[in-house]
Design a protein around this motif. Structure first.
Motif, PDB file in Angstrom:
ATOM      1  N   LEU A   1      36.303  15.985  -1.873  1.00 61.14           N
ATOM      2  CA  LEU A   1      36.950  14.609  -1.736  1.00 61.14           C
ATOM      3  C   LEU A   1      36.952  13.724  -0.500  1.00 61.14           C
ATOM      4  O   LEU A   1      37.066  12.514  -0.378  1.00 61.14           O
ATOM      5  N   ALA A   2      36.759  14.543   0.488  1.00 61.95           N
ATOM      6  CA  ALA A   2      36.493  14.007   1.964  1.00 61.95           C
ATOM      7  C   ALA A   2      35.343  13.034   2.184  1.00 61.95           C
ATOM      8  O   ALA A   2      34.376  13.115   1.268  1.00 61.95           O
TER       9      ALA A   2
ATOM     10  N   PRO B   1      34.159  20.617  13.397  1.00 61.79           N
ATOM     11  CA  PRO B   1      33.988  19.311  12.652  1.00 61.79           C
ATOM     12  C   PRO B   1      34.979  18.854  12.016  1.00 61.79           C
ATOM     13  O   PRO B   1      35.082  17.512  11.801  1.00 61.79           O
ATOM     14  N   ARG B   2      35.952  19.664  11.052  1.00 65.60           N
ATOM     15  CA  ARG B   2      37.128  19.070  10.764  1.00 65.60           C
ATOM     16  C   ARG B   2      38.046  18.131  11.582  1.00 65.60           C
ATOM     17  O   ARG B   2      38.413  17.185  11.098  1.00 65.60           O
ATOM     18  N   ASP B   3      38.346  18.845  12.728  1.00 64.03           N
ATOM     19  CA  ASP B   3      39.110  18.108  13.691  1.00 64.03           C
ATOM     20  C   ASP B   3      38.386  16.862  14.350  1.00 64.03           C
ATOM     21  O   ASP B   3      39.104  15.845  14.462  1.00 64.03           O
ATOM     22  N   ALA B   4      37.021  16.961  14.463  1.00 65.97           N
ATOM     23  CA  ALA B   4      36.227  15.822  14.918  1.00 65.97           C
ATOM     24  C   ALA B   4      36.424  14.812  13.792  1.00 65.97           C
ATOM     25  O   ALA B   4      36.571  13.533  14.099  1.00 65.97           O
ATOM     26  N   LEU B   5      36.262  15.053  12.534  1.00 66.84           N
ATOM     27  CA  LEU B   5      36.179  14.182  11.564  1.00 66.84           C
ATOM     28  C   LEU B   5      37.605  13.467  11.256  1.00 66.84           C
ATOM     29  O   LEU B   5      37.636  12.163  10.914  1.00 66.84           O
ATOM     30  N   LEU B   6      38.679  14.189  11.388  1.00 65.27           N
ATOM     31  CA  LEU B   6      40.025  13.836  11.313  1.00 65.27           C
ATOM     32  C   LEU B   6      40.330  12.614  12.472  1.00 65.27           C
ATOM     33  O   LEU B   6      40.875  11.824  12.374  1.00 65.27           O
ATOM     34  N   SER B   7      39.985  13.155  13.620  1.00 67.83           N
ATOM     35  CA  SER B   7      40.021  12.234  14.833  1.00 67.83           C
ATOM     36  C   SER B   7      39.109  11.020  14.632  1.00 67.83           C
ATOM     37  O   SER B   7      39.982   9.708  15.121  1.00 67.83           O
TER      38      SER B   7
ATOM     39  N   GLY C   1      49.729  15.643  14.138  1.00 70.32           N
ATOM     40  CA  GLY C   1      50.929  16.137  13.592  1.00 70.32           C
ATOM     41  C   GLY C   1      51.290  16.293  12.059  1.00 70.32           C
ATOM     42  O   GLY C   1      51.510  17.341  11.673  1.00 70.32           O
ATOM     43  N   ILE C   2      50.667  15.343  11.201  1.00 71.60           N
ATOM     44  CA  ILE C   2      50.568  15.360   9.850  1.00 71.60           C
ATOM     45  C   ILE C   2      49.953  16.685   9.386  1.00 71.60           C
ATOM     46  O   ILE C   2      50.253  17.211   8.473  1.00 71.60           O
ATOM     47  N   HIS C   3      48.744  16.581   9.916  1.00 71.86           N
ATOM     48  CA  HIS C   3      47.879  17.545   9.581  1.00 71.86           C
ATOM     49  C   HIS C   3      48.304  18.958   9.740  1.00 71.86           C
ATOM     50  O   HIS C   3      48.367  19.906   9.166  1.00 71.86           O
TER      51      HIS C   3
ATOM     52  N   LEU D   1      42.700  12.118   6.169  1.00 68.73           N
ATOM     53  CA  LEU D   1      43.841  12.537   6.556  1.00 68.73           C
ATOM     54  C   LEU D   1      44.506  13.285   5.298  1.00 68.73           C
ATOM     55  O   LEU D   1      45.101  14.461   5.417  1.00 68.73           O
ATOM     56  N   ILE D   2      44.558  12.475   4.282  1.00 69.10           N
ATOM     57  CA  ILE D   2      45.044  13.264   3.220  1.00 69.10           C
ATOM     58  C   ILE D   2      44.569  14.226   2.684  1.00 69.10           C
ATOM     59  O   ILE D   2      45.166  15.431   2.239  1.00 69.10           O
ATOM     60  N   VAL D   3      43.330  14.238   2.296  1.00 72.04           N
ATOM     61  CA  VAL D   3      42.474  15.408   1.823  1.00 72.04           C
ATOM     62  C   VAL D   3      42.396  16.454   2.655  1.00 72.04           C
ATOM     63  O   VAL D   3      42.711  17.812   2.371  1.00 72.04           O
ATOM     64  N   LEU D   4      42.012  16.310   4.155  1.00 71.64           N
ATOM     65  CA  LEU D   4      42.058  17.412   5.086  1.00 71.64           C
ATOM     66  C   LEU D   4      43.438  18.035   5.193  1.00 71.64           C
ATOM     67  O   LEU D   4      43.531  19.177   5.477  1.00 71.64           O
ATOM     68  N   SER D   5      44.616  17.345   5.000  1.00 67.15           N
ATOM     69  CA  SER D   5      46.038  17.964   5.028  1.00 67.15           C
ATOM     70  C   SER D   5      46.118  18.801   3.814  1.00 67.15           C
ATOM     71  O   SER D   5      46.685  19.887   3.937  1.00 67.15           O
ATOM     72  N   LEU D   6      45.887  18.063   2.773  1.00 70.19           N
ATOM     73  CA  LEU D   6      45.832  19.140   1.432  1.00 70.19           C
ATOM     74  C   LEU D   6      45.055  20.509   1.513  1.00 70.19           C
ATOM     75  O   LEU D   6      45.406  21.668   1.043  1.00 70.19           O
TER      76      LEU D   6
END
Length: 357
Positions: A174-175, A109-115, A128-130, A4-9
């Motif tokens: 870093l993900a 793929p990014r949204d699936a990984l986040l979910s 929401g944070i993303h 969550l942190i990495v993908l948000s950055l």
């Protein structure tokens, strides 16, 4: 939490780059004719969302998100460099086309990984944070543009704006992959329910590009201010909507969002201050760009996450394609009234569909 942190950055830095460039791109393409802007945005969104279905299905088959995410962000960064040299509408369209190819490869793929990286009861706040982080980049993008626009030429500003995009690409390393079951074979499939699909069609056709609001402002020095206000409200509402989704659910928040969409259209049609229009649209967009994805992430099975997000994006993309094409030509023929009446009409259709969902 790490993903969550990495993908948000990553999204923050990528959007900082994109949204520094977008007001300039709007102005430069709009100078050739408003219809070119509508065509460019329609082609861009259609390309992006077609690829999101394919990349989502690829992720479900092989369960490897990072390579797709990396390639997608890398291609987008390279494609933005085309704007530095473009001097014809077709070159701007090709640059935007390449940028959206990258977005299409990475997004599902990014949204699936986040979910998969957060519990089901935290999907709303995670997305929401993303979205907040992504849009925070969009907030600082116009601010950076305001600082640079009186000091450098448009094309030099685009070159400077590529720097945060490169940072985003490097951060992807870093993900961490999250294990999930693979699908037996690669197939292109659409997995969303019919009623939800119909709602998403009307919703996305009503969601014409923010660029049409910005074009109403005219002066390039006004564009960053209106775009900044839009993105501040969009960022805050993404976080607020994500938080309340986990408490009040999908339908309530989407009805609220549609009300703000229709109000923003009415404000433009009635000739009210543009700042009011983009503010109302920002509230809608914060809900629109957060809640449907959180809903899809929550209700679809883990082994179909990529396909579910891909289905969502291709349906939205085709609808955005049609909506932007129609809005672009109506804007050119009839001005504000034509494009924004169209948006309000589809907003009403989406509201009716949602009630029976």
């Amino acid at each position: 939490m790490r993903n969550l942190i990495v993908l948000s950055l990553v999204s923050f830095f990528q959007d900082l780059s994109s949204e520094t460039i977008f007001p300039i791109l709007t102005y430069m393409v709009g100078s050739f004719g408003v219809q070119y802007f509508g065509i460019m945005e329609a082609i861009a969104e259609l390309t992006s969302n077609l690829l999101k279905l394919v990349s989502g299905n690829i992720y479900d088959r092989f369960s490897k998100a990072k390579p797709l995410i990396f390639v997608g962000y890398f291609l987008s960064t390279m494609a933005k460099g085309v704007y530095i040299f473009a001097n014809l509408p077709i070159l701007f369209i090709l640059g935007r086309f390449g940028d959206r190819i990258g977005k299409g490869i990475r997004t599902s793929p990014r949204d699936a990984l986040l979910s998969l990286s957060v519990p089901k009861d935290k999907q709303g706040i995670a997305f929401g944070i993303h979205r907040f982080s992504d849009t925070l980049g969009a907030v600082f993008g116009p601010l950076l543009l305001l600082f640079l626009i009186s000091r450098f030429s448009e094309r030099y500003i685009i070159a400077i704006a590529l720097i945060p995009a490169v940072i985003a690409v490097l951060l992807i390393t870093l993900a961490k992959e999250v294990g999930k079951a693979k699908t037996p074979k690669f197939t292109i499939r659409f997995v969303l329910p019919l009623k939800l699909s119909l709602f998403l069609v009307f919703l996305s056709m009503g969601n014409i590009s923010i660029g049409f609001f910005l074009l109403k402002g005219g002066d390039i020095h006004i564009l960053p201010i209106n775009y900044f206000v839009f993105n501040v409200i969009y960022a805050v509402m993404s976080l607020v909507a994500g938080y309340f989704y986990d408490k009040v659910g999908f339908k309530v928040l989407m009805l609220l969002g549609l009300a703000f969409l229709i109000l923003s259209d009415i404000a433009v049609i009635k000739g009210l201050p543009l700042l009011l229009s983009v503010s109302l649209f920002g509230v809608f967009y914060g809900i629109y760009d957060t809640i449907p994805k959180a809903y899809v992430g929550k209700v679809m099975g883990e082994n179909l996450k990529g396909s579910a997000f891909g289905s969502y994006y291709i349906l939205s993309g085709i609808s955005l394609f049609v909506g932007n094409i129609l809005a672009g030509f109506l804007f050119g023929l009839y001005g504000n009234v034509g494009a924004f009446v169209l948006s309000a009409m589809f907003g009403i259709f989406a509201t009716i569909t949602l009630i029976f969902l």
